[in-house]
Design a protein around this motif. Structure first.
Motif, PDB file in Angstrom:
ATOM      1  N   GLN A 431       0.832  -1.209   0.000  1.00 16.55           N
ATOM      2  CA  GLN A 431       0.000   0.000   0.000  1.00 16.55           C
ATOM      3  C   GLN A 431       0.866   1.259   0.000  1.00 16.55           C
ATOM      4  OE1 GLN A 431      -2.362  -0.813   3.479  1.00 16.55           O
ATOM      5  NE2 GLN A 431      -4.199  -1.195   2.274  1.00 16.55           N
ATOM      6  N   CYS A 435       1.220   4.118  -3.049  1.00 14.24           N
ATOM      7  CA  CYS A 435       0.990   5.552  -2.864  1.00 14.24           C
ATOM      8  C   CYS A 435       2.218   6.367  -3.245  1.00 14.24           C
ATOM      9  CB  CYS A 435       0.616   5.861  -1.415  1.00 14.24           C
ATOM     10  SG  CYS A 435      -0.951   5.147  -0.934  1.00 14.24           S
ATOM     11  N   LEU A 440       3.004  10.435  -3.693  1.00 15.72           N
ATOM     12  CA  LEU A 440       2.740  10.872  -2.326  1.00 15.72           C
ATOM     13  C   LEU A 440       3.944  10.581  -1.438  1.00 15.72           C
ATOM     14  CD1 LEU A 440      -0.139  10.628  -3.568  1.00 15.72           C
ATOM     15  CD2 LEU A 440      -0.904   9.881  -1.313  1.00 15.72           C
ATOM     16  N   VAL A 442       5.675   9.598   2.253  1.00 16.44           N
ATOM     17  CA  VAL A 442       5.286   8.568   3.228  1.00 16.44           C
ATOM     18  C   VAL A 442       4.260   9.102   4.227  1.00 16.44           C
ATOM     19  CG1 VAL A 442       6.133   6.925   4.926  1.00 16.44           C
ATOM     20  CG2 VAL A 442       7.642   7.746   3.154  1.00 16.44           C
ATOM     21  N   MET A 448      -3.272   9.039   4.858  1.00 18.70           N
ATOM     22  CA  MET A 448      -4.403   8.712   3.986  1.00 18.70           C
ATOM     23  C   MET A 448      -4.924   7.303   4.248  1.00 18.70           C
ATOM     24  SD  MET A 448      -4.467   8.822  -0.172  1.00 18.70           S
ATOM     25  CE  MET A 448      -3.752   7.228  -0.412  1.00 18.70           C
ATOM     26  N   ILE A 449      -4.002   6.359   4.380  1.00 20.21           N
ATOM     27  CA  ILE A 449      -4.408   4.968   4.596  1.00 20.21           C
ATOM     28  C   ILE A 449      -5.132   4.835   5.940  1.00 20.21           C
ATOM     29  CG2 ILE A 449      -3.552   2.617   4.968  1.00 20.21           C
ATOM     30  CD1 ILE A 449      -1.236   3.404   2.993  1.00 20.21           C
ATOM     31  N   GLY A 452      -8.509   6.377   5.880  1.00 21.17           N
ATOM     32  CA  GLY A 452      -9.407   5.467   5.181  1.00 21.17           C
ATOM     33  C   GLY A 452      -9.896   4.362   6.097  1.00 21.17           C
ATOM     34  N   PHE A 453      -8.985   3.854   6.888  1.00 22.77           N
ATOM     35  CA  PHE A 453      -9.307   2.787   7.834  1.00 22.77           C
ATOM     36  C   PHE A 453     -10.361   3.260   8.848  1.00 22.77           C
ATOM     37  CE2 PHE A 453      -8.222   0.830  11.994  1.00 22.77           C
ATOM     38  CZ  PHE A 453      -8.479  -0.498  11.696  1.00 22.77           C
ATOM     39  N   LYS A 455     -12.598   5.687   8.397  1.00 21.43           N
ATOM     40  CA  LYS A 455     -13.624   6.502   7.752  1.00 21.43           C
ATOM     41  C   LYS A 455     -15.023   6.348   8.354  1.00 21.43           C
ATOM     42  CE  LYS A 455     -14.805   7.668   3.017  1.00 21.43           C
ATOM     43  NZ  LYS A 455     -14.639   7.162   1.647  1.00 21.43           N
TER      44      LYS A 455
ATOM     45  N   GLU B  75       8.839   8.293  -4.535  1.00 22.27           N
ATOM     46  CA  GLU B  75       7.891   9.384  -4.797  1.00 22.27           C
ATOM     47  C   GLU B  75       8.521  10.489  -5.640  1.00 22.27           C
ATOM     48  OE1 GLU B  75       8.937   8.304  -1.888  1.00 22.27           O
ATOM     49  OE2 GLU B  75       9.228   9.894  -0.407  1.00 22.27           O
ATOM     50  N   ARG B  79       7.093  11.811  -9.186  1.00 23.02           N
ATOM     51  CA  ARG B  79       6.815  13.225  -9.469  1.00 23.02           C
ATOM     52  C   ARG B  79       7.577  13.730 -10.690  1.00 23.02           C
ATOM     53  NH1 ARG B  79       7.863  14.751  -3.287  1.00 23.02           N
ATOM     54  NH2 ARG B  79       6.122  13.577  -2.435  1.00 23.02           N
ATOM     55  N   VAL B  90      -3.062  -2.227  -5.843  1.00 19.67           N
ATOM     56  CA  VAL B  90      -3.265  -2.452  -4.419  1.00 19.67           C
ATOM     57  C   VAL B  90      -4.600  -1.851  -3.951  1.00 19.67           C
ATOM     58  CG1 VAL B  90      -2.264  -1.980  -2.137  1.00 19.67           C
ATOM     59  CG2 VAL B  90      -0.771  -2.405  -4.094  1.00 19.67           C
ATOM     60  N   ILE B  92      -6.912  -0.061  -1.202  1.00 17.87           N
ATOM     61  CA  ILE B  92      -6.786   0.794  -0.015  1.00 17.87           C
ATOM     62  C   ILE B  92      -8.187   1.057   0.530  1.00 17.87           C
ATOM     63  CG2 ILE B  92      -5.753   2.857   0.974  1.00 17.87           C
ATOM     64  CD1 ILE B  92      -4.029   3.097  -1.512  1.00 17.87           C
ATOM     65  N   PRO B  93      -8.626   0.260   1.486  1.00 24.00           N
ATOM     66  CA  PRO B  93      -9.994   0.381   1.991  1.00 24.00           C
ATOM     67  C   PRO B  93     -10.260   1.750   2.608  1.00 24.00           C
ATOM     68  CG  PRO B  93      -8.963  -1.651   2.783  1.00 24.00           C
ATOM     69  CD  PRO B  93      -7.893  -0.835   2.132  1.00 24.00           C
ATOM     70  N   GLY B  94     -11.423   2.285   2.329  1.00 20.04           N
ATOM     71  CA  GLY B  94     -11.854   3.537   2.961  1.00 20.04           C
ATOM     72  C   GLY B  94     -11.320   4.795   2.290  1.00 20.04           C
ATOM     73  N   VAL B  95     -10.371   4.632   1.374  1.00 23.30           N
ATOM     74  CA  VAL B  95      -9.833   5.804   0.672  1.00 23.30           C
ATOM     75  C   VAL B  95     -10.474   5.846  -0.711  1.00 23.30           C
ATOM     76  CG1 VAL B  95      -7.778   6.875  -0.311  1.00 23.30           C
ATOM     77  CG2 VAL B  95      -7.644   5.694   1.894  1.00 23.30           C
ATOM     78  N   TYR B  99      -9.995  10.613  -4.190  1.00 19.98           N
ATOM     79  CA  TYR B  99      -9.079  11.234  -3.231  1.00 19.98           C
ATOM     80  C   TYR B  99      -7.629  10.921  -3.606  1.00 19.98           C
ATOM     81  CZ  TYR B  99      -7.123  12.825   1.172  1.00 19.98           C
ATOM     82  OH  TYR B  99      -6.393  13.496   2.112  1.00 19.98           O
ATOM     83  N   LEU B 100      -7.382   9.646  -3.881  1.00 17.84           N
ATOM     84  CA  LEU B 100      -6.018   9.263  -4.263  1.00 17.84           C
ATOM     85  C   LEU B 100      -5.607   9.946  -5.564  1.00 17.84           C
ATOM     86  CD1 LEU B 100      -3.443   7.513  -3.913  1.00 17.84           C
ATOM     87  CD2 LEU B 100      -4.582   5.771  -5.281  1.00 17.84           C
ATOM     88  N   ALA B 107       0.383  16.182  -6.110  1.00 17.13           N
ATOM     89  CA  ALA B 107       1.788  15.960  -5.749  1.00 17.13           C
ATOM     90  C   ALA B 107       2.681  16.224  -6.967  1.00 17.13           C
ATOM     91  CB  ALA B 107       1.980  14.537  -5.224  1.00 17.13           C
TER      92      ALA B 107
END
Lengths: 482, 257
Positions: A431, A435, A440, A442, A448-449, A452-453, A455, B75, B79, B90, B92-95, B99-100, B107
């Protein structure tokens, strides 16, 4: 240790932002606890006789009790004789009539905390009953709320002005003898908030209290009582911050909520007490009893909490679902980092018919911390068609922390439906890399992660609190990821 | 213009040498396909180029637009325009996806010294890009890749590529797990993104992707080295005779222009 872990640990070691100390002369009782201290507290507050009796009853019972040891937390024995049980900013003649009269040093403290006590409060639509150590210093919007018959005041004032409500409701949800810390609180509580929403009134603004422990070696024992009469609604926000100190400070609060027929109470907490340093030195012991009674039919209580602070958290906001069709909800994010310990969860006690409860708990552990969810769902014999849904998710950051789940389920009615789901996960390298590969850094990726967890919980918070909570998560959650 | 220059690249994971002297030059606007059997080092190559942890570079260098790529954090590479379409995107639960996408785009924009896009401009932009890969708008509000089918995940990768407009896009087994319709949609998306400033490196096991995204060059990777290079016809040969014949082939002397 790999680079990423090192990077993350650097982020974790952020300074505690609210760690300043306000230099104000305070009137304190010398350390120690005995009947005289209880009498003195009552006397300083000019309390009526019934209140003193109530306190003494609690104190005498407390003496017979033992510290609860079932929680999954470890700490040296607390010396209750070394704690000062009363601390108040020195009074000027009659006490402040307006903000102009409030000690400017005190106001600056609130300003640093970002408490919207002055004009900003009006714009934000927040009424603040600020508790500075043990006495409420300012209570905004009281008059405006009074127009609708809403009472929002320090509980010490309510004891004088509305003794009938105090007699009827204080201790009616959390009795003096309920548990060790509740008994202690009942004996020595000094202030807190009192809210009464009359029948049919929808409170027009979010009510808010900021608690702050300032003086060294003072326990803070607030007592909050909220009563929502038939068909009323109130949303209450509680924010907590404490300055940085080496010694551990005790915080043993009691919060009681009463919801009558079709009434709804939403109680939100963002707790950011000082957690101690990275080696576990200092920090608040947060031993709190919070309980709500859904006394009326179709009443509803929601607890939402974001707990990022305190060295030790021992807290189980609960709902007793007495009224038929009543609803209890518990949404929680508990974050532990470094040496923090949390044992938190809820109790949902189903007594009435068609009662339902929802529990969403998100535990995040980082550093060498320990994070436990402890929950009880009890369905009584008369609770026909009761339903509960529980979801407990734990997120581990790094390999030195721990997450525990202790769910207790007691069902005494065969028509009950109880569901429990639990998961444990880690922020994965995959994950994070995903990102980072999208540009992004770190810090943002972790934030963000984690957001999300959490939320499902964050979205239950009122807007202005949600933003604060997300920032707090950003600050305290970014831990070592392995 | 040289976009990417890989010179004698050696890399280890867990002490085992996987890349054993890769040489490859990719110019702006070119599409290169890297093919090879399982275990040849294809995924290692994409991971090393994008800076995933756990690999030890023992020899060689990688120059991206004149810069030493291997010195940059993942990163920072992203960029600067290095994009990886993941083989296994991958979850990413809840995101939410939007948003990503927005965080990623901003970025990159920030690095380029541009203002962050506001919500409305961003939405307009992302909607136009979604048409490229025929994605429904509901995907914006779902959690990143969570509950997406294999095809949806791969389309989501190409959506990100369309939005971020990388200069060097590495597509890692983008065809794996796709049915023929999804493969066509994804390929059309990629083809629409081909231009004279953008280089694409496609990593694939199968030739069929190359029917849809036609490469300028094809390289065969085997046991950590590029053992054969050619044009798209090479892929067809491979399809016919399999990978076994390349094992003993000598390393080619030169590089395609």
């Amino acid at each position: 240790m790999n680079d990423q872990t090192q990077q993350l640990e650097a982020i974790t070691q952020k300074e505690y932002k609210a760690g300043f100390y306000t230099d104000i002369e305070s009137d304190s009782l010398p350390p120690g606890l005995n009947e005289d201290v209880v009498r003195q507290i009552s006397k300083i507050k000019g309390e009526p006789e019934f209140m003193l009796e109530w306190r003494l009853k609690a104190y005498r019972h407390w003496l017979t009790m033992d510290t609860p040891e079932w929680a999954h937390v470890h700490y040296p024995e607390i010396d209750y004789q070394a704690v000062s049980y009363y601390s108040a900013p020195k009074k000027k003649t009659d006490g402040p009539k307006s903000l102009d009269e409030v000690d400017p040093e005190l106001l600056r403290t609130y300003e640093k905390l970002g408490v919207p006590l002055d004009e900003r409060a009006r714009l934000a639509g927040v009424a603040v009953d600020a508790v500075f150590d043990s006495v409420s210093v300012s209570n905004t919007f009281k008059d405006k709320l009074a127009e609708q018959g809403i009472l929002f005041m320090p509980i010490s004032e309510a004891i004088h002005e509305h003794p009938e409500l105090i007699k009827k409701y204080l201790g009616s949800v959390v009795p003096q003898k309920d548990n060790y810390y509740a008994a202690l609180n009942s004996a020595v509580f000094t202030d807190g908030s009192f809210v009464y929403i009359p029948k049919g009134v929808r409170c027009p603004m979010e009510l808010s209290t900021y608690f702050r422990i300032n003086a060294a070696n003072t326990g803070q024992f607030e007592r909050t009582l909220i009563i929502a009469d038939d068909d009323s609604y109130v949303s209450y926000l509680e924010g907590c911050t404490a300055p940085m100190r080496d010694e551990n400070q005790l915080h043993a609060a009691v919060v009681e909520l009463v919801a009558m027929d079709r009434a709804e109470i939403k109680y939100s907490t963002v707790q950011n007490w000082y957690p101690g340093d990275e080696n576990g030195k200092g920090g608040i012991y947060n031993f709190v009893t919070k309980r709500a009674a859904c006394r009326g039919v179709s009443s509803k209580v929601s607890w939402t909490q974001v707990e990022t602070g305190s060295a030790i958290t021992w807290k189980y906001p609960s709902v007793v679902l007495q009224g038929d069709n009543s609803i209890g909800e518990f949404y929680s994010v508990a974050v532990t980092n470094n040496m923090q310990q949390a044992d938190t969860g809820t109790k949902m006690i189903h007594l009435g018919k068609n009662t339902s409860s929802t529990i969403i708990s998100k535990g995040i552990s980082a550093g060498r911390s320990s994070n436990a969810y402890r929950g009880l769902v009890r369905i009584g014999p008369n609770a026909e068609n009761a339903r509960n849904y529980t979801e407990c998710d734990s997120l581990l950051m790094g390999d030195k922390c721990a997450a525990h789940t202790f769910p207790y389920i007691e069902v005494k009615n065969p028509t009950a439906q109880v569901e429990h789901e639990a998961s444990t996960s880690k922020i994965s390298e995959d994950q994070l890399f995903y990102c980072k590969q999208r540009g992004l850094d770190v810090e943002d990726a972790v934030s963000m992660i984690v957001n999300g967890f959490c939320k499902q919980v964050i979205r239950e918070l009122p807007m202005e609190f949600a933003v604060e909570a997300q920032n707090l998560l950003g600050l305290s959650l970014e831990g070592s990821v392995g | 213009m040289k976009m990417l220059e890989i010179k004698n690249l050696h890399a280890k994971i867990d002490g085992k040498e996987i890349l054993r002297g890769i040489n490859l030059t990719v110019n702006a606007g070119e599409v290169h396909a890297i093919m090879g059997p399982n275990g040849a080092g294809k995924s290692t190559l994409s991971n090393v180029l994008t800076g995933r942890e756990g690999y030890e570079i023992t020899q060689g260098e990688v120059i991206y637009k004149g810069e030493n790529l291997l010195e940059l954090e993942p990163e920072e590479r992203a960029r600067r325009g290095v994009f990886l379409a993941f083989q296994y995107p991958v979850e990413i639960p809840g995101v939410s996806n939007i948003y990503l996408l927005k965080a990623a785009l901003n970025a990159v924009r920030k690095h380029q010294g541009l203002e962050e896009l506001d919500a409305i401009d961003f939405l307009t932009l992302v909607r136009s890009k979604m048409q490229l890969v025929k994605m429904d708008e509901q995907f914006l509000h779902r959690s990143v890749n969570e509950g997406f089918s294999g095809g949806e995940k791969k389309r989501n990768e190409i959506l990100q590529m369309a939005l971020l407009e990388p200069e060097l896009a590495i597509l890692d087994e983008t065809d794996s797990g796709l049915d023929i319709d999804a493969l066509r949609t994804v390929s059309e998306g990629v083809n629409a993104l081909r231009n004279s400033d953008r280089s694409i490196v496609m990593i694939t096991h199968y030739q069929r992707l190359l029917d849809y995204i036609v490469p300028d060059y094809v390289h065969v990777l085997s046991e950590g080295r590029i053992v054969k290079s050619g044009d798209k016809e090479l892929a067809k040969e491979l399809e016919k005779s399999g990978y076994s014949w390349v094992h003993d082939a000598p390393e080619p002397e030169g590089q395609p222009a």
